[in-house]
Scaffold this motif. Structure first.
Motif, PDB file in Angstrom:
ATOM      1  N   LYS A   1     -16.896   9.587 152.275  1.00 46.41           N
ATOM      2  CA  LYS A   1     -17.076   8.329 151.198  1.00 46.41           C
ATOM      3  C   LYS A   1     -16.053   7.004 151.685  1.00 46.41           C
ATOM      4  CE  LYS A   1     -19.215   8.468 148.240  1.00 46.41           C
ATOM      5  NZ  LYS A   1     -20.570   8.042 148.323  1.00 46.41           N
ATOM      6  N   THR A   2     -14.862   7.178 152.214  1.00 45.56           N
ATOM      7  CA  THR A   2     -14.136   6.088 152.799  1.00 45.56           C
ATOM      8  C   THR A   2     -14.911   5.430 153.992  1.00 45.56           C
ATOM      9  OG1 THR A   2     -12.239   7.204 152.010  1.00 45.56           O
ATOM     10  CG2 THR A   2     -11.836   5.629 153.716  1.00 45.56           C
ATOM     11  N   VAL A   3     -15.215   6.328 154.828  1.00 50.79           N
ATOM     12  CA  VAL A   3     -16.049   5.656 156.119  1.00 50.79           C
ATOM     13  C   VAL A   3     -17.192   4.867 155.644  1.00 50.79           C
ATOM     14  CG1 VAL A   3     -16.990   6.163 158.425  1.00 50.79           C
ATOM     15  CG2 VAL A   3     -14.705   7.439 157.764  1.00 50.79           C
TER      16      VAL A   3
ATOM     17  N   PHE B   1     -18.065   0.857 156.149  1.00 48.16           N
ATOM     18  CA  PHE B   1     -18.931   0.121 157.216  1.00 48.16           C
ATOM     19  C   PHE B   1     -20.179  -0.285 156.373  1.00 48.16           C
ATOM     20  CE2 PHE B   1     -16.656   3.013 160.684  1.00 48.16           C
ATOM     21  CZ  PHE B   1     -15.848   1.789 160.849  1.00 48.16           C
ATOM     22  N   SER B   2     -20.226   0.117 155.244  1.00 51.29           N
ATOM     23  CA  SER B   2     -21.390  -0.342 154.246  1.00 51.29           C
ATOM     24  C   SER B   2     -22.113  -1.916 154.449  1.00 51.29           C
ATOM     25  CB  SER B   2     -21.050   0.223 152.992  1.00 51.29           C
ATOM     26  OG  SER B   2     -20.406  -0.881 152.216  1.00 51.29           O
ATOM     27  N   GLN B   3     -21.274  -2.562 154.634  1.00 50.82           N
ATOM     28  CA  GLN B   3     -21.710  -3.960 154.698  1.00 50.82           C
ATOM     29  C   GLN B   3     -22.163  -4.494 156.107  1.00 50.82           C
ATOM     30  OE1 GLN B   3     -22.169  -5.460 151.797  1.00 50.82           O
ATOM     31  NE2 GLN B   3     -21.418  -3.782 150.763  1.00 50.82           N
ATOM     32  N   ASP B   4     -22.280  -3.564 157.102  1.00 55.01           N
ATOM     33  CA  ASP B   4     -22.553  -3.972 158.319  1.00 55.01           C
ATOM     34  C   ASP B   4     -23.843  -3.138 158.962  1.00 55.01           C
ATOM     35  OD1 ASP B   4     -22.626  -4.926 160.974  1.00 55.01           O
ATOM     36  OD2 ASP B   4     -20.560  -4.826 161.514  1.00 55.01           O
ATOM     37  N   ASP B   5     -24.905  -3.963 159.067  1.00 54.57           N
ATOM     38  CA  ASP B   5     -26.241  -3.285 159.501  1.00 54.57           C
ATOM     39  C   ASP B   5     -26.131  -2.868 160.900  1.00 54.57           C
ATOM     40  OD1 ASP B   5     -27.103  -3.344 156.811  1.00 54.57           O
ATOM     41  OD2 ASP B   5     -28.268  -5.328 157.229  1.00 54.57           O
ATOM     42  N   SER B   6     -25.345  -3.499 161.672  1.00 51.25           N
ATOM     43  CA  SER B   6     -25.297  -3.156 163.141  1.00 51.25           C
ATOM     44  C   SER B   6     -24.359  -1.940 163.460  1.00 51.25           C
ATOM     45  CB  SER B   6     -24.630  -4.441 163.943  1.00 51.25           C
ATOM     46  OG  SER B   6     -23.128  -4.416 163.384  1.00 51.25           O
ATOM     47  N   ILE B   7     -23.890  -1.392 162.486  1.00 52.22           N
ATOM     48  CA  ILE B   7     -23.313  -0.015 162.688  1.00 52.22           C
ATOM     49  C   ILE B   7     -23.823   1.143 162.065  1.00 52.22           C
ATOM     50  CG2 ILE B   7     -21.271   1.391 161.938  1.00 52.22           C
ATOM     51  CD1 ILE B   7     -19.306  -1.126 162.044  1.00 52.22           C
ATOM     52  N   TRP B   8     -24.655   1.884 162.993  1.00 54.51           N
ATOM     53  CA  TRP B   8     -25.222   3.239 162.830  1.00 54.51           C
ATOM     54  C   TRP B   8     -24.161   4.406 162.715  1.00 54.51           C
ATOM     55  CZ3 TRP B   8     -30.122   2.835 166.033  1.00 54.51           C
ATOM     56  CH2 TRP B   8     -30.939   1.717 165.701  1.00 54.51           C
ATOM     57  N   LEU B   9     -24.306   5.193 161.601  1.00 56.06           N
ATOM     58  CA  LEU B   9     -22.949   6.082 161.299  1.00 56.06           C
ATOM     59  C   LEU B   9     -23.716   7.485 161.127  1.00 56.06           C
ATOM     60  CD1 LEU B   9     -19.986   5.768 160.414  1.00 56.06           C
ATOM     61  CD2 LEU B   9     -20.679   5.874 158.397  1.00 56.06           C
ATOM     62  N   ALA B  10     -22.843   8.311 161.867  1.00 56.93           N
ATOM     63  CA  ALA B  10     -23.395   9.900 161.878  1.00 56.93           C
ATOM     64  C   ALA B  10     -22.088  10.669 161.600  1.00 56.93           C
ATOM     65  CB  ALA B  10     -24.174  10.243 163.106  1.00 56.93           C
ATOM     66  N   GLN B  11     -22.337  11.661 160.669  1.00 59.08           N
ATOM     67  CA  GLN B  11     -21.183  12.534 160.713  1.00 59.08           C
ATOM     68  C   GLN B  11     -21.477  13.819 161.376  1.00 59.08           C
ATOM     69  OE1 GLN B  11     -20.488  14.018 156.539  1.00 59.08           O
ATOM     70  NE2 GLN B  11     -18.623  14.760 157.025  1.00 59.08           N
TER      71      GLN B  11
ATOM     72  N   GLU C   1     -15.087  14.371 161.565  1.00 60.13           N
ATOM     73  CA  GLU C   1     -15.497  13.461 162.493  1.00 60.13           C
ATOM     74  C   GLU C   1     -16.655  12.666 162.180  1.00 60.13           C
ATOM     75  OE1 GLU C   1     -15.043  14.008 166.980  1.00 60.13           O
ATOM     76  OE2 GLU C   1     -17.443  13.879 166.712  1.00 60.13           O
ATOM     77  N   PHE C   2     -16.572  11.400 162.496  1.00 62.07           N
ATOM     78  CA  PHE C   2     -17.562  10.509 162.225  1.00 62.07           C
ATOM     79  C   PHE C   2     -17.644   9.628 163.703  1.00 62.07           C
ATOM     80  CE2 PHE C   2     -17.466  11.191 157.632  1.00 62.07           C
ATOM     81  CZ  PHE C   2     -18.697  10.759 157.136  1.00 62.07           C
ATOM     82  N   VAL C   3     -19.110   9.415 164.076  1.00 66.67           N
ATOM     83  CA  VAL C   3     -19.397   8.575 165.064  1.00 66.67           C
ATOM     84  C   VAL C   3     -20.050   7.570 164.706  1.00 66.67           C
ATOM     85  CG1 VAL C   3     -20.562   8.600 167.373  1.00 66.67           C
ATOM     86  CG2 VAL C   3     -19.337  10.515 166.630  1.00 66.67           C
ATOM     87  N   ALA C   4     -19.768   6.117 164.921  1.00 73.70           N
ATOM     88  CA  ALA C   4     -20.333   4.949 164.844  1.00 73.70           C
ATOM     89  C   ALA C   4     -20.855   4.294 165.900  1.00 73.70           C
ATOM     90  CB  ALA C   4     -19.578   4.176 163.841  1.00 73.70           C
TER      91      ALA C   4
ATOM     92  N   TYR D   1     -10.841  -0.629 160.442  1.00 74.39           N
ATOM     93  CA  TYR D   1     -10.107   0.691 160.777  1.00 74.39           C
ATOM     94  C   TYR D   1      -8.859   0.904 160.299  1.00 74.39           C
ATOM     95  CZ  TYR D   1     -12.863  -0.290 164.914  1.00 74.39           C
ATOM     96  OH  TYR D   1     -14.130  -0.135 165.994  1.00 74.39           O
ATOM     97  N   GLN D   2      -8.186  -0.248 159.997  1.00 68.04           N
ATOM     98  CA  GLN D   2      -6.723  -0.034 159.292  1.00 68.04           C
ATOM     99  C   GLN D   2      -7.158   0.222 157.699  1.00 68.04           C
ATOM    100  OE1 GLN D   2      -4.925  -3.962 159.978  1.00 68.04           O
ATOM    101  NE2 GLN D   2      -4.505  -3.449 161.910  1.00 68.04           N
ATOM    102  N   PHE D   3      -8.051  -0.291 157.087  1.00 66.67           N
ATOM    103  CA  PHE D   3      -8.478   0.135 155.925  1.00 66.67           C
ATOM    104  C   PHE D   3      -8.863   1.462 155.765  1.00 66.67           C
ATOM    105  CE2 PHE D   3     -11.965   1.273 153.060  1.00 66.67           C
ATOM    106  CZ  PHE D   3     -11.556   0.978 151.647  1.00 66.67           C
ATOM    107  N   ILE D   4      -9.399   2.373 156.706  1.00 65.30           N
ATOM    108  CA  ILE D   4      -9.834   3.544 156.815  1.00 65.30           C
ATOM    109  C   ILE D   4      -8.226   4.384 156.614  1.00 65.30           C
ATOM    110  CG2 ILE D   4     -10.929   5.624 157.687  1.00 65.30           C
ATOM    111  CD1 ILE D   4     -13.052   3.383 158.398  1.00 65.30           C
TER     112      ILE D   4
END
Length: 536
Positions: A211-213, A217-227, A232-235, A252-255
């Motif tokens: 949920k935190t990750v 990154f929810s507001q950035d369409d240029s980031i494609w996220l995969a768990q 581990e997550f890969v963006a 990064y610091q927020f997470i």
């Protein structure tokens, strides 16, 4: 209601089925009927049928030929064959061309009804699968987030060559042009939080991390996220602008702060070097994960950048943990194309080490050769003098390209030797199997029985036989029987039914059908005027 076509040259059989089966109760419309295979084909061309019921033995077009044509016109049609006890070999051919079941004469209405009920269930299940697949396609197409996640997962896993991977996603995902390249960001929970925790706590921690990750990154369409795993997550940051990069750095610091303050967990974040082509993604992912592993030896919870690690360290890591196991796996498969493609990858890595220093590239190549000599078991093992000569040739090399060519030559010689030995072994095995079949042509051996006799897996034997002989075991048996029958038919003292028995075909009717199918004339026609002196 499902549609049925009944085909039989004996009209009483057709009328019995029409009259005594409770078609509507079984979910079928009143059946259509035909008295010949030719008539049935015309009906199949003009109408959609769900089930075909056909007699095996009919004048003109046989039930087997009709079944094959029905499957060509309607691939999903269910076929029920009707045969007498002495026509079972016909049924085997019918099943081979696509019939699902058979019933023996005299017909039992209950048995036919049971088969029809099974057919209806199979048809309904297929329709349900098709419908569910369509619904799933709609859901997948409508969920951009899910599609992007699966693409990232496939991309870094290197499950397929990139061209095939991109083709497989065509239509589901429009990939952007990489005008500004991309970066791979790996976010991983460090080891210490999950150790000693109950399953419930680990699940809560993983859910909170997810949920935190996602929020970060929810507001950035240029980031494609995969768990990729629970921790581990890969963006994939695609074409990031300078402003987007700066915003991502703050996230990064927020997470890290949220996971530390709320859950007492530390997160290490790795940022890869920039990629300019999709093909680079698996390597970028492995590079940054290696960098994160080294960083964690010093302290958890860091932000790690790949350029902070010596490239030589990663090259050595790749040799022992990636290249040697990867090459051995491909050598075991015996696929020359895969081996060559993988050696090109190793060659590129070796050439890259030359940028640091040639002495390092030479050390890398010699260490790699040492690992290969240690792991590979040659069928005709080269003597020590050959290996010593190869070491000397490496010491005399003046470039990484020369080193790579020596390694490639060594691997190719090993592959050629192994393949030659394996082909000889397989050739001798299949020769023994084919001779065994020829000597027992009058007997009836299944593929399973043959495999057991030769201590092999049945599927492996089938594949090996087809590859070596260019035809299946069944085709080889049929062809060999017919070839022997051609010779026997040239002796006028042997009756046609005796020829059938000597080549292992139980009925004269099936022998006549098979002979005409493969030779073009009946056995009697062949005996009378069909063979030439060259056939003797």
């Amino acid at each position: 209601m499902l549609n049925v076509l009944i085909v039989d040259d004996e009209i009483s059989h057709v009328q019995g089925l029409v009259r005594f089966i409770e078609w509507e109760k079984l979910g079928y419309a009143a059946p259509s009927t035909a008295e010949s295979g030719e008539e049935a084909v015309e009906m199949l061309q003009g109408c959609e049928f769900d089930v075909l019921i056909s007699d095996v033995s009919m004048p003109g077009m046989t039930g087997i030929e009709l079944a094959a044509e029905a499957k060509r016109l309607h691939p999903h049609i269910q076929i029920l064959m009707i045969s007498g006890y002495n026509e079972f070999e016909f049924v085997q051919d019918a099943i081979h061309v696509g019939a699902q079941a058979y019933v023996l004469k005299p017909l039992k209405i209950e048995e036919v009804a049971s088969r029809l009920q099974s057919f209806r269930s199979a048809i309904e299940m297929r329709k349900e699968v098709v419908e569910q697949t369509r619904e799933l396609e709609k859901k997948v197409s409508g969920s951009v987030k899910l599609v992007k996640e699966r693409f990232v997962d496939d991309l870094i896993a290197e499950a397929l060559p990139v061209d095939e991977l991109l083709a497989s996603w065509d239509g589901l995902l429009t990939l952007p042009e990489l005008d500004s390249g991309y970066q791979i960001i790996v976010l991983g929970l460090d080891r210490n939080p999950s150790s000693g925790q109950e399953a419930k706590q680990r699940m809560l921690l993983g859910s909170s991390f997810k949920k935190t990750v996602e929020i970060a990154f929810s507001q950035d369409d240029s980031i494609w996220l995969a768990q990729t795993s629970f921790d581990e997550f890969v963006a994939l940051h695609v074409n990031p602008s300078p402003a987007a990069r700066a915003k991502t750095e703050k996230q990064y610091q927020f997470i890290q702060s949220i996971m530390s303050e709320q859950y007492g967990a530390s997160v290490t974040i790795g940022c890869s070097r920039e990629g300019s082509a999709w093909e680079e993604a698996p390597l970028l992912y492995r590079e940054i994960r290696f960098s994160m592993t080294k960083a964690r030896l010093i302290a958890d919870g860091q932000i790690v950048r790949y350029n902070e690690v010596e490239p030589g360290d990663f090259a050595a890591y790749r040799m022992h943990d990636e290249f040697i196991p990867g090459l051995l796996k491909r050598l075991d498969s015996g696929d020359a194309g895969q081996v060559a493609e993988y050696m090109n990858r190793i060659k590129d890595a070796l050439l890259a080490t030359e940028n640091a220093s040639f002495s390092y590239a030479q050390a890398f190549a010699m260490s790699f050769l040492g690992e290969l000599i240690r792991h590979l078991k040659w069928k005709n093992e080269p003597d020590s003098e050959a290996n010593i000569l190869l070491w000397r040739q490496m010491l005399d090399c003046g470039s990484a390209l020369q080193l790579a060519e020596l390694l490639t030559g060594y691997v190719q010689r090993y592959l050629d030797t192994e393949q030659k030995a394996q082909l000889n072994q397989q050739h001798n095995l299949i020769r023994r199997v084919s001779l065994f079949i020829e000597e027992r042509l009058h007997e009836h051996w299944t593929v399973k029985q043959l495999a057991e006799h030769f201590n092999l897996n049945a599927s492996y034997l089938s594949v090996l036989f087809k590859r070596e002989m260019g035809r299946t075991i069944s085709e080889f048996v049929q062809d060999t029987r017919i070839e022997r029958a051609r010779k026997l038919l040239q002796d006028p003292n042997i009756k046609v039914y005796e020829v059938a028995e000597q080549v292992g075909i139980q009925t004269t009717a099936y022998f006549t059908y098979l002979f005409k199918k493969l030779v073009g004339v009946t056995p009697q026609e062949y005996r009378d005027y069909g063979y030439s002196p060259e056939d003797k």
